[in-house]
Design a protein around this motif. Structure first.
Motif, PDB file in Angstrom:
ATOM      1  N   ILE A  42       0.865  -1.175   0.000  1.00 40.77           N
ATOM      2  CA  ILE A  42       0.000   0.000   0.000  1.00 40.77           C
ATOM      3  C   ILE A  42       0.902   1.225   0.000  1.00 40.77           C
ATOM      4  O   ILE A  42       1.835   1.326   0.807  1.00 40.77           O
ATOM      5  CB  ILE A  42      -0.934   0.043   1.230  1.00 40.77           C
ATOM      6  N   GLY A  43       0.648   2.126  -0.921  1.00 42.24           N
ATOM      7  CA  GLY A  43       1.445   3.346  -1.008  1.00 42.24           C
ATOM      8  C   GLY A  43       0.567   4.574  -0.902  1.00 42.24           C
ATOM      9  O   GLY A  43      -0.593   4.566  -1.328  1.00 42.24           O
ATOM     10  N   ALA A  54      -3.003  -0.318   6.198  1.00 37.44           N
ATOM     11  CA  ALA A  54      -2.481  -1.687   6.269  1.00 37.44           C
ATOM     12  C   ALA A  54      -2.860  -2.338   7.594  1.00 37.44           C
ATOM     13  O   ALA A  54      -3.245  -3.516   7.640  1.00 37.44           O
ATOM     14  CB  ALA A  54      -0.965  -1.682   6.082  1.00 37.44           C
ATOM     15  N   ASP A  55      -2.764  -1.579   8.683  1.00 37.57           N
ATOM     16  CA  ASP A  55      -3.146  -2.128   9.987  1.00 37.57           C
ATOM     17  C   ASP A  55      -4.648  -2.424  10.036  1.00 37.57           C
ATOM     18  O   ASP A  55      -5.085  -3.394  10.667  1.00 37.57           O
ATOM     19  CB  ASP A  55      -2.777  -1.146  11.096  1.00 37.57           C
ATOM     20  N   GLU A  56      -5.407  -1.613   9.327  1.00 41.13           N
ATOM     21  CA  GLU A  56      -6.865  -1.765   9.334  1.00 41.13           C
ATOM     22  C   GLU A  56      -7.307  -3.012   8.578  1.00 41.13           C
ATOM     23  O   GLU A  56      -8.257  -3.689   8.977  1.00 41.13           O
ATOM     24  CB  GLU A  56      -7.488  -0.514   8.717  1.00 41.13           C
ATOM     25  N   GLU A  62      -2.467 -12.440   4.038  1.00 39.42           N
ATOM     26  CA  GLU A  62      -1.349 -13.195   4.601  1.00 39.42           C
ATOM     27  C   GLU A  62      -0.052 -12.425   4.414  1.00 39.42           C
ATOM     28  O   GLU A  62       0.165 -11.778   3.387  1.00 39.42           O
ATOM     29  CB  GLU A  62      -1.239 -14.561   3.904  1.00 39.42           C
ATOM     30  N   GLY A  63       0.826 -12.527   5.374  1.00 37.57           N
ATOM     31  CA  GLY A  63       2.146 -11.931   5.255  1.00 37.57           C
ATOM     32  C   GLY A  63       2.133 -10.443   5.560  1.00 37.57           C
ATOM     33  O   GLY A  63       1.092  -9.800   5.702  1.00 37.57           O
ATOM     34  N   ASP A  64       3.352  -9.904   5.665  1.00 37.97           N
ATOM     35  CA  ASP A  64       3.509  -8.480   5.943  1.00 37.97           C
ATOM     36  C   ASP A  64       3.332  -7.681   4.662  1.00 37.97           C
ATOM     37  O   ASP A  64       3.809  -8.080   3.582  1.00 37.97           O
ATOM     38  CB  ASP A  64       4.895  -8.204   6.525  1.00 37.97           C
ATOM     39  N   LEU A  65       2.675  -6.550   4.781  1.00 40.75           N
ATOM     40  CA  LEU A  65       2.474  -5.670   3.637  1.00 40.75           C
ATOM     41  C   LEU A  65       3.569  -4.611   3.597  1.00 40.75           C
ATOM     42  O   LEU A  65       3.978  -4.079   4.630  1.00 40.75           O
ATOM     43  CB  LEU A  65       1.108  -4.993   3.726  1.00 40.75           C
ATOM     44  N   SER A  76       8.875  -0.830  -6.445  1.00 33.33           N
ATOM     45  CA  SER A  76       9.273  -2.017  -5.686  1.00 33.33           C
ATOM     46  C   SER A  76       9.330  -3.258  -6.581  1.00 33.33           C
ATOM     47  O   SER A  76       8.429  -3.511  -7.386  1.00 33.33           O
ATOM     48  CB  SER A  76       8.281  -2.272  -4.550  1.00 33.33           C
ATOM     49  N   ASP A  77      10.380  -4.054  -6.411  1.00 31.44           N
ATOM     50  CA  ASP A  77      10.499  -5.316  -7.142  1.00 31.44           C
ATOM     51  C   ASP A  77       9.492  -6.353  -6.656  1.00 31.44           C
ATOM     52  O   ASP A  77       9.312  -7.392  -7.293  1.00 31.44           O
ATOM     53  CB  ASP A  77      11.915  -5.878  -6.986  1.00 31.44           C
ATOM     54  N   GLU A  78       8.864  -6.095  -5.523  1.00 27.74           N
ATOM     55  CA  GLU A  78       7.883  -7.022  -4.965  1.00 27.74           C
ATOM     56  C   GLU A  78       6.480  -6.800  -5.535  1.00 27.74           C
ATOM     57  O   GLU A  78       5.533  -7.475  -5.142  1.00 27.74           O
ATOM     58  CB  GLU A  78       7.829  -6.856  -3.445  1.00 27.74           C
TER      59      GLU A  78
END
Length: 693
Positions: A42-43, A54-56, A62-65, A76-78
């Motif tokens: 999220i940007g 993101a916390d909301e 799943e996983g860290d954002l 970002s390469d991700e």
């Protein structure tokens, strides 16, 4: 027993959401239902807001954002693709930056604020080979597919009229926190008052939700004609503007080429039933929930002699369906629900609607400083030395190479359009701009000057000015017009100055004398004639030699693959005849061929279409249509447009040539500029002309 194999599920598209407002939240609630997309980042302009969102929603994923600024997420390469859910005015620049980073883009409606920006974004995506889709979500719901099929199949006979509205009422009290529609109250709407009524943020109903009814009626009218969409042939409108010039409500009447009419309504201070009705010769189709799309929206079909029929369309959320169609299109064709061409047409219609009621945002006006669509500095490619590239040439007396494709500045309707076309041309490698004292009553020169000043690139470009247009074609008039042209453009000199017409009642030497005076004063660098006969150019040069003065450095007449039976305007001359071509070859005098695409004859001309009187009068003829057929054959061989072949023909002459064009759209500009990539042999040039079978 043979082994049982299972086809592997495709990897999910790693998606970033740009923005942390209401649209992003609405989207993220349905993203877990997508089969093909997974949230990765999220940007936001404010990365702290990205972290709050993101916390909301993090418990849904799943996983860290990844959270960060817009640019950090875009690069970002991700991340494989981005969904843009920010305010309208940022869509174009964010999409351009994402495309430059190699990301696929799903952009919330409207794709951009206007058609000009939409052209730039679509061109950038197509050139970069990434997928761009406008997120106009109702088009991805099975209800819409069913309605189009009903119309195509003639369920209610021939479609006569379409009525579509989408409006809501925002209270005038900025502290109020509800938005009211006919059947829905949206709580916690605080903050919309500012955005929706701010012209600097492209506020108003037409762009915010009016894009939905326009998209609907274009799609339904298209279905009635057996195509994906139709563009209206006429549009009239009425509405009410706020004190800041934002549309509070607006109504438009549209007519399509197949006879279908439509009414569309929108507003941010108007309550509507927010339905769609399609009226046919044998019945009606009514969409009771076309936009919000409840879990099971209903369509009512009423047909003569039949009991009314209700159908519902239970389906996952439209946002999830939209995401899956977007992801699936990346390795295949554009999603059939919304193509780039469809989005461009919608943007153009929204422009027309706004113009009809007088909505023009401050950043679109001719007195604004208009940035590039990406909001980044214009990148000026390094010019190759003349001779090192087929795309550049040189004129004696000028100290910089000239692109052999020249941008004509004679028809851009406003600074916004001019800026996008000029920026695009420069990024292709162009650096020569041709204008004239009388183009658009001087507005063309002002636009060019403002654009050059805004970009700060006067030393990087070559400006061709013209004066002495009939009947004001005298040495005295030329001097007056030159000074006015310099003032309009805000410059102290023009690189090339051309006499736009000739006046044979005046000795050519008198024109040579006055042009030498201005060159000596530094107001112009080199000069020549436009629509001058080779005989008169020879007379001018003879006077110059006899009197120790500069002569003509170039000629600018019509020259093209389509030989003219007539020319569009009085006083114009061509050099397509054999004698003129021999003279140019002997003298090696550079020719700036205006209308090198022959008024787009090689794209538009059709013997059965006589609607363009000028095109018919000047270029329709058996020999030119044979040349068109041959240009189309070579275009297929080279993988370019026929117009690019026609321009390449101009560039492959035995005398120095430059080809002038005046594209109205960015795809035309790119297609025409490809002429510099085409290497025609002398045999191909002769074959195109018809000198051999």
């Amino acid at each position: 027993m043979p082994a049982i194999t299972h086809e592997a599920e495709p990897a999910k598209l790693r998606l970033a959401v740009i923005g942390s407002g209401n649209m992003a939240r609405r989207f993220l609630k349905q993203l877990p239902d997508s089969r093909r997309c997974a949230l990765r980042a999220i940007g936001d302009r404010d990365p702290a807001q990205a972290r709050v969102l993101a916390d909301e929603v993090g418990h849904l994923y799943e996983g860290d954002l990844i959270c960060g600024t817009e640019d950090e997420v875009l690069t970002s390469d991700e991340v494989d693709a981005v969904y843009i859910a920010t305010v309208h005015t940022t869509h174009a620049q964010l999409a351009m930056r994402a495309i430059a980073a190699g990301k696929h883009v799903l952009c919330e409606k409207p794709l951009t604020v206007n058609h000009v920006q939409a052209m730039a974004v679509v061109d950038a995506a197509q050139h970069a080979g990434v997928r761009l889709v406008e997120a106009i979500m109702f088009r991805f719901h099975p209800q819409m597919a069913a309605v189009r099929e009903l119309v195509r199949g003639g369920a209610v006979g021939e479609v006569r009229h379409i009525d579509a509205g989408f409006a809501f009422y925002v209270p005038s009290d900025p502290k109020a926190a509800t938005i009211v529609t006919a059947d829905l109250i949206i709580p916690d709407a605080g903050g919309l008052e500012g955005r929706l009524f701010d012209p600097h943020l492209a506020g108003g109903g037409i762009l915010d939700v009016g894009c939905y009814p326009v998209s609907m009626v274009r799609a339904v009218a298209g279905a009635a004609a057996g195509v994906d969409f139709l563009e209206p042939v006429s549009l009239t409108a009425d509405g009410s503007l706020s004190g800041d010039g934002v549309d509070e409500w607006a109504i438009a009447q549209l007519r399509f080429g197949n006879g279908v009419t439509a009414s569309v309504r929108t507003g941010v201070r108007m309550v509507d039933n927010n339905t769609v009705q399609i009226v046919g010769s044998k019945g009606t189709i009514e969409l009771l929930d076309p936009w919000a799309l409840s879990p099971s929206p209903r369509v009512v079909i009423r047909r003569v002699g039949h009991v009314p029929e209700e159908r519902d369309f239970p389906a996952p959320g439209a946002y999830a369906l939209q995401m899956d169609a977007f992801a699936e299109s990346i390795d295949g064709p554009e999603p059939e629900q919304v193509s780039n061409a469809d989005s461009l047409g919608n943007a153009a219609t929204l422009d027309r609607w706004r113009a009809a009621i007088g909505v023009r945002y401050p950043f679109e006006r001719d007195d604004a400083v208009i940035p590039t669509v990406s909001a980044l500095p214009l990148r000026v490619p390094a010019a190759a030395p003349a001779g090192d590239s087929a795309g550049t040439g040189r004129i004696e007396g000028l100290d910089k190479p000239l692109s052999r494709i020249v941008m004509g500045c004679d028809h851009q309707p406003d600074l916004l359009t001019a800026s996008a076309l000029f920026d695009h041309y420069v990024t292709l490698g162009g650096n020569v701009f041709e204008t004239a004292h009388f183009y658009l009553d001087g507005q063309a020169e002002r636009q060019l000057g403002r654009w050059i000043a805004a970009r700060g690139i006067r030393d990087d470009v070559v400006v061709i000015g013209k004066g002495g247009h009939a009947p004001d074609c005298t040495p005295e008039a030329v001097s007056r017009q030159l000074v006015e042209s310099l003032e309009r453009q805000g410059t102290d000199h023009l690189d090339i100055y051309l006499l736009h017409r000739d006046n044979e009642d005046i000795p050519a030497g008198e024109f040579v004398d006055v042009l030498n005076q201005h060159a000596d004063a530094g107001l112009i660098r080199v000069f020549g004639g436009s629509n001058w006969s080779v005989r008169r150019v020879a007379e001018a040069d003879a006077w110059a030699r006899a009197n120790g003065k500069r002569g003509f450095s170039m000629l600018s007449n019509y020259f093209g693959l389509a030989e003219p039976a007539d020319l569009p305007w009085p006083g114009c001359l061509d050099v397509c005849d054999a004698e003129s071509m021999r003279w140019l070859t002997e003298r090696q005098l550079p020719l700036f061929a205006w209308s090198a695409r022959s008024r787009n004859f090689f794209e538009r001309a059709d013997p059965a279409d006589l609607s363009d009187e000028v095109l018919v009068r000047c270029f329709y003829g058996t020999e030119n249509f044979e040349r068109k057929r041959r240009a189309e054959k070579l275009a297929r061989d080279y993988g370019v447009s026929p117009s690019a072949i026609a321009m390449a023909y101009v560039l492959h002459q035995p005398f120095p040539t430059f080809a002038l064009y005046g594209p109205k759209k960015l795809d035309e500009s790119r297609a025409g500029f490809r002429a510099v990539e085409i290497d025609l042999s002398p045999e191909q040039v002769a074959w195109l002309r018809g000198d051999r079978p």
